[in-house]
Motif scaffolding. Structure first.
Motif, PDB file in Angstrom:
ATOM      1  N   TRP A  69      32.786  -6.886  17.056  1.00 28.85           N
ATOM      2  CA  TRP A  69      33.966  -7.301  16.301  1.00 28.85           C
ATOM      3  C   TRP A  69      35.197  -6.718  16.966  1.00 28.85           C
ATOM      4  CZ3 TRP A  69      33.778 -10.394  11.902  1.00 28.85           C
ATOM      5  CH2 TRP A  69      34.986 -10.586  11.229  1.00 28.85           C
ATOM      6  N   ILE A  70      36.233  -7.544  17.167  1.00 29.11           N
ATOM      7  CA  ILE A  70      37.487  -7.054  17.740  1.00 29.11           C
ATOM      8  C   ILE A  70      38.598  -7.249  16.727  1.00 29.11           C
ATOM      9  CG2 ILE A  70      38.042  -9.266  18.847  1.00 29.11           C
ATOM     10  CD1 ILE A  70      39.297  -7.622  21.148  1.00 29.11           C
ATOM     11  N   ALA A  71      39.516  -6.293  16.676  1.00 26.79           N
ATOM     12  CA  ALA A  71      40.661  -6.375  15.780  1.00 26.79           C
ATOM     13  C   ALA A  71      41.887  -5.799  16.485  1.00 26.79           C
ATOM     14  CB  ALA A  71      40.402  -5.611  14.486  1.00 26.79           C
ATOM     15  N   VAL A  72      43.027  -6.445  16.277  1.00 27.32           N
ATOM     16  CA  VAL A  72      44.291  -5.973  16.819  1.00 27.32           C
ATOM     17  C   VAL A  72      45.308  -5.946  15.685  1.00 27.32           C
ATOM     18  CG1 VAL A  72      46.097  -6.305  18.541  1.00 27.32           C
ATOM     19  CG2 VAL A  72      43.763  -7.015  19.041  1.00 27.32           C
ATOM     20  N   SER A  73      45.935  -4.812  15.483  1.00 30.02           N
ATOM     21  CA  SER A  73      46.911  -4.670  14.403  1.00 30.02           C
ATOM     22  C   SER A  73      48.140  -3.954  14.935  1.00 30.02           C
ATOM     23  CB  SER A  73      46.304  -3.908  13.222  1.00 30.02           C
ATOM     24  OG  SER A  73      45.858  -2.623  13.642  1.00 30.02           O
ATOM     25  N   MET A  74      49.185  -3.881  14.107  1.00 26.93           N
ATOM     26  CA  MET A  74      50.429  -3.285  14.552  1.00 26.93           C
ATOM     27  C   MET A  74      51.167  -2.673  13.381  1.00 26.93           C
ATOM     28  SD  MET A  74      53.733  -5.123  16.290  1.00 26.93           S
ATOM     29  CE  MET A  74      53.866  -6.150  14.833  1.00 26.93           C
ATOM     30  N   ASN A  75      51.717  -1.484  13.608  1.00 26.52           N
ATOM     31  CA  ASN A  75      52.711  -0.944  12.709  1.00 26.52           C
ATOM     32  C   ASN A  75      54.009  -0.834  13.493  1.00 26.52           C
ATOM     33  OD1 ASN A  75      52.573   1.447  14.246  1.00 26.52           O
ATOM     34  ND2 ASN A  75      51.087   2.365  12.867  1.00 26.52           N
ATOM     35  N   GLU A  76      54.980  -0.133  12.983  1.00 26.98           N
ATOM     36  CA  GLU A  76      56.282  -0.113  13.650  1.00 26.98           C
ATOM     37  C   GLU A  76      56.238   0.553  15.021  1.00 26.98           C
ATOM     38  OE1 GLU A  76      60.164  -0.819  14.506  1.00 26.98           O
ATOM     39  OE2 GLU A  76      58.883  -1.700  12.983  1.00 26.98           O
ATOM     40  N   THR A  77      55.342   1.511  15.219  1.00 27.29           N
ATOM     41  CA  THR A  77      55.371   2.288  16.459  1.00 27.29           C
ATOM     42  C   THR A  77      54.224   2.021  17.419  1.00 27.29           C
ATOM     43  OG1 THR A  77      54.190   4.131  15.393  1.00 27.29           O
ATOM     44  CG2 THR A  77      56.610   4.173  15.318  1.00 27.29           C
ATOM     45  N   HIS A  78      53.098   1.452  16.948  1.00 24.84           N
ATOM     46  CA  HIS A  78      51.938   1.290  17.818  1.00 24.84           C
ATOM     47  C   HIS A  78      51.201  -0.024  17.566  1.00 24.84           C
ATOM     48  CE1 HIS A  78      52.470   5.669  18.265  1.00 24.84           C
ATOM     49  NE2 HIS A  78      51.859   5.520  19.415  1.00 24.84           N
ATOM     50  N   VAL A  79      50.622  -0.537  18.640  1.00 26.68           N
ATOM     51  CA  VAL A  79      49.631  -1.608  18.550  1.00 26.68           C
ATOM     52  C   VAL A  79      48.263  -0.957  18.673  1.00 26.68           C
ATOM     53  CG1 VAL A  79      48.627  -3.575  19.780  1.00 26.68           C
ATOM     54  CG2 VAL A  79      51.094  -3.449  19.427  1.00 26.68           C
ATOM     55  N   HIS A 124      28.325   0.650   9.595  1.00 26.76           N
ATOM     56  CA  HIS A 124      27.527  -0.325  10.347  1.00 26.76           C
ATOM     57  C   HIS A 124      27.468  -0.022  11.838  1.00 26.76           C
ATOM     58  CE1 HIS A 124      27.355  -2.748   6.726  1.00 26.76           C
ATOM     59  NE2 HIS A 124      28.676  -2.707   6.631  1.00 26.76           N
ATOM     60  N   GLY A 125      27.890   1.169  12.248  1.00 29.41           N
ATOM     61  CA  GLY A 125      27.860   1.500  13.669  1.00 29.41           C
ATOM     62  C   GLY A 125      29.034   2.379  14.040  1.00 29.41           C
ATOM     63  N   LYS A 126      29.914   1.873  14.896  1.00 30.29           N
ATOM     64  CA  LYS A 126      31.076   2.653  15.324  1.00 30.29           C
ATOM     65  C   LYS A 126      32.195   1.704  15.742  1.00 30.29           C
ATOM     66  CE  LYS A 126      29.754   3.059  20.234  1.00 30.29           C
ATOM     67  NZ  LYS A 126      28.487   2.264  20.149  1.00 30.29           N
ATOM     68  N   THR A 127      33.394   2.249  15.770  1.00 29.49           N
ATOM     69  CA  THR A 127      34.570   1.531  16.252  1.00 29.49           C
ATOM     70  C   THR A 127      35.238   2.361  17.327  1.00 29.49           C
ATOM     71  OG1 THR A 127      34.972   0.390  14.155  1.00 29.49           O
ATOM     72  CG2 THR A 127      36.837   0.614  15.651  1.00 29.49           C
ATOM     73  N   THR A 128      35.379   1.791  18.504  1.00 30.91           N
ATOM     74  CA  THR A 128      36.139   2.433  19.573  1.00 30.91           C
ATOM     75  C   THR A 128      37.533   1.822  19.573  1.00 30.91           C
ATOM     76  OG1 THR A 128      34.089   2.631  20.865  1.00 30.91           O
ATOM     77  CG2 THR A 128      36.162   3.031  22.016  1.00 30.91           C
ATOM     78  N   TRP A 129      38.550   2.653  19.561  1.00 29.90           N
ATOM     79  CA  TRP A 129      39.911   2.148  19.393  1.00 29.90           C
ATOM     80  C   TRP A 129      40.867   2.820  20.376  1.00 29.90           C
ATOM     81  CZ3 TRP A 129      43.358   6.012  18.397  1.00 29.90           C
ATOM     82  CH2 TRP A 129      42.829   7.198  17.869  1.00 29.90           C
ATOM     83  N   CYS A 130      41.999   2.175  20.577  1.00 24.52           N
ATOM     84  CA  CYS A 130      43.088   2.774  21.341  1.00 24.52           C
ATOM     85  C   CYS A 130      44.404   2.261  20.781  1.00 24.52           C
ATOM     86  CB  CYS A 130      42.972   2.459  22.835  1.00 24.52           C
ATOM     87  SG  CYS A 130      43.153   0.716  23.251  1.00 24.52           S
ATOM     88  N   GLU A 131      45.469   3.008  21.016  1.00 24.59           N
ATOM     89  CA  GLU A 131      46.791   2.644  20.516  1.00 24.59           C
ATOM     90  C   GLU A 131      47.816   2.695  21.644  1.00 24.59           C
ATOM     91  OE1 GLU A 131      46.439   3.904  15.818  1.00 24.59           O
ATOM     92  OE2 GLU A 131      47.593   5.196  17.184  1.00 24.59           O
ATOM     93  N   LEU A 132      48.686   1.679  21.659  1.00 20.68           N
ATOM     94  CA  LEU A 132      49.746   1.570  22.648  1.00 20.68           C
ATOM     95  C   LEU A 132      51.093   1.626  21.934  1.00 20.68           C
ATOM     96  CD1 LEU A 132      48.192  -1.487  24.506  1.00 20.68           C
ATOM     97  CD2 LEU A 132      48.156   0.873  25.330  1.00 20.68           C
ATOM     98  N   ALA A 133      52.009   2.438  22.440  1.00 20.03           N
ATOM     99  CA  ALA A 133      53.315   2.577  21.804  1.00 20.03           C
ATOM    100  C   ALA A 133      54.124   1.302  21.967  1.00 20.03           C
ATOM    101  CB  ALA A 133      54.071   3.754  22.405  1.00 20.03           C
ATOM    102  N   THR A 134      54.761   0.851  20.883  1.00 23.80           N
ATOM    103  CA  THR A 134      55.597  -0.356  20.935  1.00 23.80           C
ATOM    104  C   THR A 134      56.956  -0.076  21.541  1.00 23.80           C
ATOM    105  OG1 THR A 134      56.492   0.029  18.719  1.00 23.80           O
ATOM    106  CG2 THR A 134      54.465  -1.278  18.879  1.00 23.80           C
ATOM    107  N   GLY A 135      57.384   1.205  21.520  1.00 27.25           N
ATOM    108  CA  GLY A 135      58.689   1.542  22.060  1.00 27.25           C
ATOM    109  C   GLY A 135      59.828   1.296  21.096  1.00 27.25           C
TER     110      GLY A 135
END
Length: 213
Positions: A69-79, A124-135
């Protein structure tokens, strides 16, 4: 609704898929389109590379055709990019890969490009994640007119994203490499006109320090 409000209210994009090499290109395109829709095209290259490495990690260490499963989300500072799989026992770990090894460097790339990354156990397993700064939260130095002039010069010199407006580590690295090329070419120009490049660098450093940059 202004652009910032629209960004923060965008729904996360997510989908299930089978972890197979032929699906990686489609996932990369989908992520790039999503970031363009969120008005963050400068993050596309970094996000696509992270997706490639996270999915490849599942293929290599969990297995081909693993339900993922893949998911992409965003808040004000990070994707935030998340890749979830059902294997809770195989935790992603950066390996010490030799230069001749085909595998083992993926998570090092993710760690170098992303602002942060990690692994979260799930029911159900694990989630590997990373965050990128929106700037969106610009540093105070970005308002310095000297930095603005330098950014404009780098743009003219060929940087796709300038150091003063970079929104990811990958974009900043590109601008940094362009800055080095620019300075090296200026030194060649000085040498060709009979000037001492070392004296030029010393005077430039002295002025930089005197200005309290």
């Amino acid at each position: 609704m202004n652009m910032t409000q629209r960004r923060t209210r965008e729904k996360a994009w997510e989908r299930p898929f089978l972890a197979e090499p032929e699906h990686v290109a489609a996932l990369r395109r989908a992520i790039g389109l999503r970031l363009t829709r969120w008005d963050l095209p400068a993050l596309a290259d970094a996000a696509e590379l992270c997706v490639t490495e996270l999915v490849t990690n599942v293929i290599t260490h969990v297995g081909v055709s693993t339900p993922t499963w893949i998911a992409v989300s965003m808040n004000e500072t990070h994707v935030r990019v998340e890749v979830s799989d059902p294997d809770a026992d195989t935790l992603p770990t950066p390996l010490r890969a030799a230069s001749t090894q085909e595998h083992g460097r993926g998570l090092h790339l993710v760690a170098a490009i992303a602002d942060r990354w990690g692994v979260t156990p799930t029911t159900h397993g694990k989630t590997t994640w990373c965050e990128l700064a929106t700037g969106h939260a610009e540093p105070a130095a970005a308002d310095d007119p000297r930095a603005t002039r330098a950014g404009a010069l780098l743009t003219l010199y060929g940087a796709r994203t300038t150091a003063s407006t970079a929104t990811s580590k990958l974009a900043f690295a590109t601008a940094e490499a362009t800055a080095i090329d620019l300075i090296a070419d200026v030194l060649h120009w000085l040498d060709a006109h009979g000037c001492d490049p070392d004296d030029f660098l010393d005077r430039a450093q002295s002025r930089y320090e005197a200005q309290g940059a």
